[in-house]
Design a protein around this motif. Structure first.
Motif: not given
Length: 235
Positions: A76, A80, A166, A169-174
């Motif tokens: 994350r 950024e 995990h 989380t990654v899939r929904k964050s990008l």
């Protein structure tokens, strides 16, 4: 400048992905093995272990991509810091992942904390010991506060639940255009299309660094004082 960020947990094909990225021109690729091959790199990670800000430019100087812990844990922050970089989330069958992760905990970096080892291996062992607070912090963040680095893998049910969390989380964050969910069994096609490069002609996708090759590398370090690169075995 980091161009490709690995977001997968260890033992999800990250080592094969390292070899593939380097073959495609996105190397060198930073992996935990880099710390073991260059013990001085442990110094770069000390701030993260204490919760202080990281100097990512210093940490990844000379590298174009990164996979595996500790780098992939900070996907994350790296996304950024390098907004133009693409992110590759490596995945595999959860049961197979757990078996491989269990083998890593038994035969990998945690095993190197031994009193009786070849004299020439001491720099590597000292570097990994300096990394312990960070690896402990990472492991507890992912698997829960009951887990302690160097004491084997977490309970299978607990670990697989963390694996699924995990990925979600990654899939929904990008945004989807920035993220590739990638199983190395898919070969060159998805990875090359995502990165906008041509796949190598008549060259198989690398499948490297299984549990046995890692075990051999660690054993060689402890008995002979040298650290052969497990990534070279299949080339």
């Amino acid at each position: 400048m980091i161009k490709v960020i690995g977001a997968g947990l260890p033992r999800t094909g990250t080592t094969s992905t390292k070899a593939a990225l380097e073959r495609l021109g996105f190397g060198p690729c930073y992996h935990m093995f880099e710390v073991m091959a260059h013990p001085e790199y442990a110094e770069h990670w000390l701030p993260a272990g204490s919760g202080s800000p990281m100097d990512w430019e210093r940490t990844f100087e000379g590298y174009q991509s990164c996979v595996d812990w500790p780098a992939s844990y900070f996907w994350r922050e790296l996304a950024e810091t390098y907004p133009e970089a693409k992110v590759v989330l490596t995945v595999r069958d959860p049961a197979g992942w757990y078996a491989s992760f269990h083998a890593l905990m038994a035969n990998g970096p945690g095993r190197t904390f031994q009193e009786h080892a070849h004299d020439a291996s001491h720099r590597v062992l000292a570097a990994m010991e300096r990394m312990r607070p960070l690896l402990h912090k990472i492991g507890q963040s992912v698997f829960g506060v009951e887990w302690h680095f160097g004491e084997g893998a977490p309970d299978e049910r607990q670990a697989i639940a963390a694996y699924h969390r995990h990925i979600a989380t990654v899939r929904k964050s990008l945004p989807p255009e920035r993220l590739l969910v990638f199983d190395v069994r898919q070969g060159w096609g998805p990875l090359c299309a995502f990165l906008g490069v041509d796949p190598p002609v008549d060259e198989p996708f690398p499948h490297l660094n299984d549990a046995e090759s890692l075990r051999r590398s660690i054993t060689t370090l402890l008995t002979e004082g040298r650290m052969p690169a497990p990534f070279d075995a299949g080339r």
